[in-house]
Scaffold this active site. Sequence first.
Site, mmCIF file in Angstrom:
data_model
loop_
_atom_site.group_PDB
_atom_site.id
_atom_site.type_symbol
_atom_site.label_atom_id
_atom_site.label_comp_id
_atom_site.label_asym_id
_atom_site.label_seq_id
_atom_site.Cartn_x
_atom_site.Cartn_y
_atom_site.Cartn_z
ATOM 1 N N THR A 1 0.818 -1.211 0.000
ATOM 2 C CA THR A 1 0.000 0.000 0.000
ATOM 3 C C THR A 1 0.854 1.264 0.000
ATOM 4 O O THR A 1 1.995 1.242 0.490
ATOM 5 C CB THR A 1 -0.901 -0.010 1.263
ATOM 6 O OG1 THR A 1 -1.542 1.256 1.390
ATOM 7 C CG2 THR A 1 -0.104 -0.257 2.540
ATOM 8 N N ASP A 2 0.273 2.349 -0.484
ATOM 9 C CA ASP A 2 0.980 3.647 -0.421
ATOM 10 C C ASP A 2 1.082 4.162 1.020
ATOM 11 O O ASP A 2 1.859 5.077 1.297
ATOM 12 C CB ASP A 2 0.276 4.685 -1.312
ATOM 13 C CG ASP A 2 -1.174 4.976 -0.935
ATOM 14 O OD1 ASP A 2 -1.710 4.335 -0.004
ATOM 15 O OD2 ASP A 2 -1.789 5.846 -1.588
ATOM 16 N N GLU A 3 0.285 3.577 1.933
ATOM 17 C CA GLU A 3 0.277 4.096 3.310
ATOM 18 C C GLU A 3 1.616 3.894 4.018
ATOM 19 O O GLU A 3 1.873 4.524 5.037
ATOM 20 C CB GLU A 3 -0.852 3.446 4.121
ATOM 21 C CG GLU A 3 -2.207 3.721 3.519
ATOM 22 C CD GLU A 3 -3.357 3.599 4.505
ATOM 23 O OE1 GLU A 3 -3.124 3.523 5.709
ATOM 24 O OE2 GLU A 3 -4.501 3.585 4.029
ATOM 25 N N TYR B 1 -1.861 -0.402 10.978
ATOM 26 C CA TYR B 1 -1.997 -1.083 9.676
ATOM 27 C C TYR B 1 -0.787 -0.801 8.792
ATOM 28 O O TYR B 1 -0.132 -1.724 8.286
ATOM 29 C CB TYR B 1 -3.286 -0.637 8.967
ATOM 30 C CG TYR B 1 -3.317 -0.972 7.487
ATOM 31 C CD1 TYR B 1 -3.375 -2.293 7.050
ATOM 32 C CD2 TYR B 1 -3.256 0.037 6.509
ATOM 33 C CE1 TYR B 1 -3.380 -2.613 5.695
ATOM 34 C CE2 TYR B 1 -3.258 -0.265 5.158
ATOM 35 C CZ TYR B 1 -3.323 -1.590 4.752
ATOM 36 O OH TYR B 1 -3.325 -1.893 3.408
ATOM 37 N N LYS C 1 2.194 -3.270 7.295
ATOM 38 C CA LYS C 1 2.470 -3.471 5.866
ATOM 39 C C LYS C 1 3.916 -3.068 5.555
ATOM 40 O O LYS C 1 4.597 -3.727 4.763
ATOM 41 C CB LYS C 1 1.492 -2.643 5.007
ATOM 42 C CG LYS C 1 0.054 -3.105 5.032
ATOM 43 C CD LYS C 1 -0.178 -4.497 4.464
ATOM 44 C CE LYS C 1 -0.004 -4.578 2.971
ATOM 45 N NZ LYS C 1 -0.421 -5.925 2.438
HETATM 46 P P1 NAD Z 1 -9.757 -7.294 2.135
HETATM 47 O O1 NAD Z 1 -9.733 -6.980 3.584
HETATM 48 O O2 NAD Z 1 -10.975 -7.012 1.330
HETATM 49 O O3 NAD Z 1 -9.412 -8.842 1.894
HETATM 50 C C1 NAD Z 1 -8.413 -9.505 2.601
HETATM 51 C C2 NAD Z 1 -8.588 -10.994 2.382
HETATM 52 O O4 NAD Z 1 -7.548 -11.677 3.100
HETATM 53 C C3 NAD Z 1 -9.927 -11.542 2.890
HETATM 54 O O5 NAD Z 1 -10.508 -12.393 1.943
HETATM 55 C C4 NAD Z 1 -9.531 -12.316 4.153
HETATM 56 O O6 NAD Z 1 -10.404 -13.409 4.439
HETATM 57 C C5 NAD Z 1 -8.120 -12.786 3.802
HETATM 58 N N1 NAD Z 1 -7.308 -13.044 4.996
HETATM 59 C C6 NAD Z 1 -7.144 -12.226 6.073
HETATM 60 N N2 NAD Z 1 -6.379 -12.814 6.994
HETATM 61 C C7 NAD Z 1 -6.003 -14.019 6.486
HETATM 62 C C8 NAD Z 1 -5.201 -15.088 6.961
HETATM 63 N N3 NAD Z 1 -4.630 -15.018 8.164
HETATM 64 N N4 NAD Z 1 -5.028 -16.174 6.173
HETATM 65 C C9 NAD Z 1 -5.620 -16.257 4.954
HETATM 66 N N5 NAD Z 1 -6.417 -15.275 4.457
HETATM 67 C C10 NAD Z 1 -6.605 -14.167 5.204
HETATM 68 O O7 NAD Z 1 -8.481 -6.541 1.543
HETATM 69 P P2 NAD Z 1 -8.308 -5.760 0.159
HETATM 70 O O8 NAD Z 1 -8.809 -4.396 0.312
HETATM 71 O O9 NAD Z 1 -8.774 -6.620 -0.938
HETATM 72 O O10 NAD Z 1 -6.709 -5.676 0.125
HETATM 73 C C11 NAD Z 1 -5.936 -6.760 -0.400
HETATM 74 C C12 NAD Z 1 -4.468 -6.403 -0.287
HETATM 75 O O11 NAD Z 1 -4.198 -5.191 -0.989
HETATM 76 C C13 NAD Z 1 -4.010 -6.167 1.164
HETATM 77 O O12 NAD Z 1 -2.714 -6.704 1.295
HETATM 78 C C14 NAD Z 1 -3.978 -4.642 1.284
HETATM 79 O O13 NAD Z 1 -3.008 -4.239 2.221
HETATM 80 C C15 NAD Z 1 -3.592 -4.242 -0.124
HETATM 81 N N6 NAD Z 1 -4.077 -2.919 -0.572
HETATM 82 C C16 NAD Z 1 -5.391 -2.593 -0.443
HETATM 83 C C17 NAD Z 1 -5.832 -1.358 -0.943
HETATM 84 C C18 NAD Z 1 -7.286 -0.944 -0.856
HETATM 85 O O14 NAD Z 1 -7.600 0.202 -1.172
HETATM 86 N N7 NAD Z 1 -8.200 -1.818 -0.477
HETATM 87 C C19 NAD Z 1 -4.918 -0.475 -1.543
HETATM 88 C C20 NAD Z 1 -3.569 -0.857 -1.613
HETATM 89 C C21 NAD Z 1 -3.160 -2.094 -1.141
HETATM 90 O O1 DAU Z 2 -4.167 4.038 0.505
HETATM 91 C C1 DAU Z 2 -4.395 2.658 0.385
HETATM 92 C C2 DAU Z 2 -5.239 2.179 1.548
HETATM 93 O O2 DAU Z 2 -6.563 2.659 1.316
HETATM 94 C C3 DAU Z 2 -5.247 0.664 1.684
HETATM 95 O O3 DAU Z 2 -3.943 0.223 2.000
HETATM 96 C C4 DAU Z 2 -6.218 0.231 2.795
HETATM 97 O O4 DAU Z 2 -6.285 -1.181 2.850
HETATM 98 C C5 DAU Z 2 -7.581 0.791 2.456
HETATM 99 O O5 DAU Z 2 -8.489 0.477 3.488
HETATM 100 C C6 DAU Z 2 -7.518 2.305 2.271
HETATM 101 O O6 DAU Z 2 -7.227 2.966 3.528
HETATM 102 P P1 DAU Z 2 -7.961 4.319 3.967
HETATM 103 O O7 DAU Z 2 -7.846 4.455 5.426
HETATM 104 O O8 DAU Z 2 -7.526 5.471 3.121
HETATM 105 O O9 DAU Z 2 -9.471 3.939 3.509
HETATM 106 P P2 DAU Z 2 -10.894 4.216 4.182
HETATM 107 O O10 DAU Z 2 -11.917 3.862 3.156
HETATM 108 O O11 DAU Z 2 -10.994 3.596 5.530
HETATM 109 O O12 DAU Z 2 -10.889 5.792 4.365
HETATM 110 C C7 DAU Z 2 -10.736 6.682 3.260
HETATM 111 C C8 DAU Z 2 -10.795 8.097 3.802
HETATM 112 O O13 DAU Z 2 -12.131 8.363 4.281
HETATM 113 C C9 DAU Z 2 -9.875 8.338 4.986
HETATM 114 O O14 DAU Z 2 -9.388 9.677 4.932
HETATM 115 C C10 DAU Z 2 -10.801 8.188 6.207
HETATM 116 C C11 DAU Z 2 -12.130 8.697 5.671
HETATM 117 N N1 DAU Z 2 -13.348 8.085 6.274
HETATM 118 C C12 DAU Z 2 -13.434 6.719 6.296
HETATM 119 C C13 DAU Z 2 -14.539 6.100 6.860
HETATM 120 C C14 DAU Z 2 -14.633 4.590 6.898
HETATM 121 C C15 DAU Z 2 -14.381 8.885 6.753
HETATM 122 O O15 DAU Z 2 -14.300 10.131 6.686
HETATM 123 N N2 DAU Z 2 -15.481 8.259 7.296
HETATM 124 C C16 DAU Z 2 -15.606 6.910 7.376
HETATM 125 O O16 DAU Z 2 -16.632 6.416 7.909
#
Ligand code: NAD
Ligand code: DAU
Length: 365
Positions: free
Chosen positions: A137-139, A162, A166
Amino acid sequence: MTETGKDRNILITGGAGFIGSHVVRRFLKEYPGYHIYNLDVLTYAGNLENLRDVEEYPNYSFLKGDILDEQFLKQIFEKHQFDGVIHLAAESHVDRSITDPLAFVRTNIIGTVNLLNASRDLWKENKNNKRFYHISTDEVYGTLGAEGLFTENTPYDPNSPYSASKASSDHFVRAYGETYGLPYVITNCSNNYGPNHFPEKLIPLFINNIIENKPLPVYGDGKYTRDWLFVKDHAAAIDLVFHKGKDFETYNIGGFNEWQNIDLVKLLCKLMDQKLNREEGTSSKLITYVKDRPGHDLRYAIDAGKINKELGWRPSVTFEEGLELTIDWYLENQEWLDHVTSGNYQEYYEKMYKERNVSQQSISK
Ligand code: NAD
Ligand code: DAU
């Protein structure tokens, strides 16, 4: 670079989650010569309904298991002789990491090291055409001020449990490359959105709350900025990097698409009013400013120049197009939404938003 033309066994972890399910589907369709093994323990975020349309594919197998279970990993690596690992399994929600950091240490750090060990041991004698692809992730880069972009050389500076977990997992992947010569590639991506996104994250949560006429809890002043990417464009980038990326390299992936939360929420409200045939301005009345997230990163923005120049990747849809596709998907998949918002979801919502003084009740029209 890895070959595509011949039979290969590919392990995708976290394939029942949001991004993972799009990656599994893409690989099943694009590479019928591969056998795709989806390893997922099915936490609250894992949902096999995400893959209903492809689960009968002959080149697909689901392996229910935990990446914390070393014995299980040893068995499946020996049995299936994976040629590649695409590792997405993780605890992925920043707010949950604030209430339970250890769950993130376990899955994101220890789970990743377990997979690295299993890959290292299997590929000890022959690393040819093998690849460990770590999705990050970019975080990990921390927060930006008003200016600048994250590049692949930006120093790591994670601020939440988190992102710290990562960042740590990224360091382990690099260390396994240096120490054991494990062929790896890492990508650090910005915020994804799209179909199958669990409604705890901003966009799907707000779509669901607008449908249900519930408050839209905007953290702090709403001026936080994120760079949004449509999930299918992320899956396309993952496909490209898995096959064409260089070993031991990192690529940043982003949407060229920065939005302040409040502007995004207002756009979403406008589109939802149109889709639901509500009078313009109806949904924006639900916007409620609430207590901020602790340690909230102000701004993320990605310089995706490297993947663009070296591999020719760019997002294929505009934000407006992607949001419309997303909203349509949620409106057409009310059953999916009902299933994932029953049971434990209600408890989570109650706990997380009660402390921010957000009512669970629908607001009467
Ligand atoms: P998600 O939370 O939707 O899915 C995670 C999956 O991993 C789920 O299906 C869960 O059951 C499985 N999992 C969790 N713990 C596990 C374990 N111990 N063993 C086996 N499986 C397990 O996540 P996502 O949003 O699809 O993100 C996927 C990946 O991409 C993550 O590594 C996250 O850090 C990264 N990522 C997410 C975003 C985003 O915006 N969602 C952006 C950048 C990177
Ligand atoms: O940047 C990549 C990341 O983006 C991924 O690595 C994470 O897995 C993914 O969850 C996401 O993280 P964020 O914290 O940015 O996503 P989230 O949707 O939780 O929040 C997006 C923005 O919105 C953040 O500034 C917090 C704000 N927010 C979020 C929620 C859930 C609100 O204002 N209200 C809310 O209820």
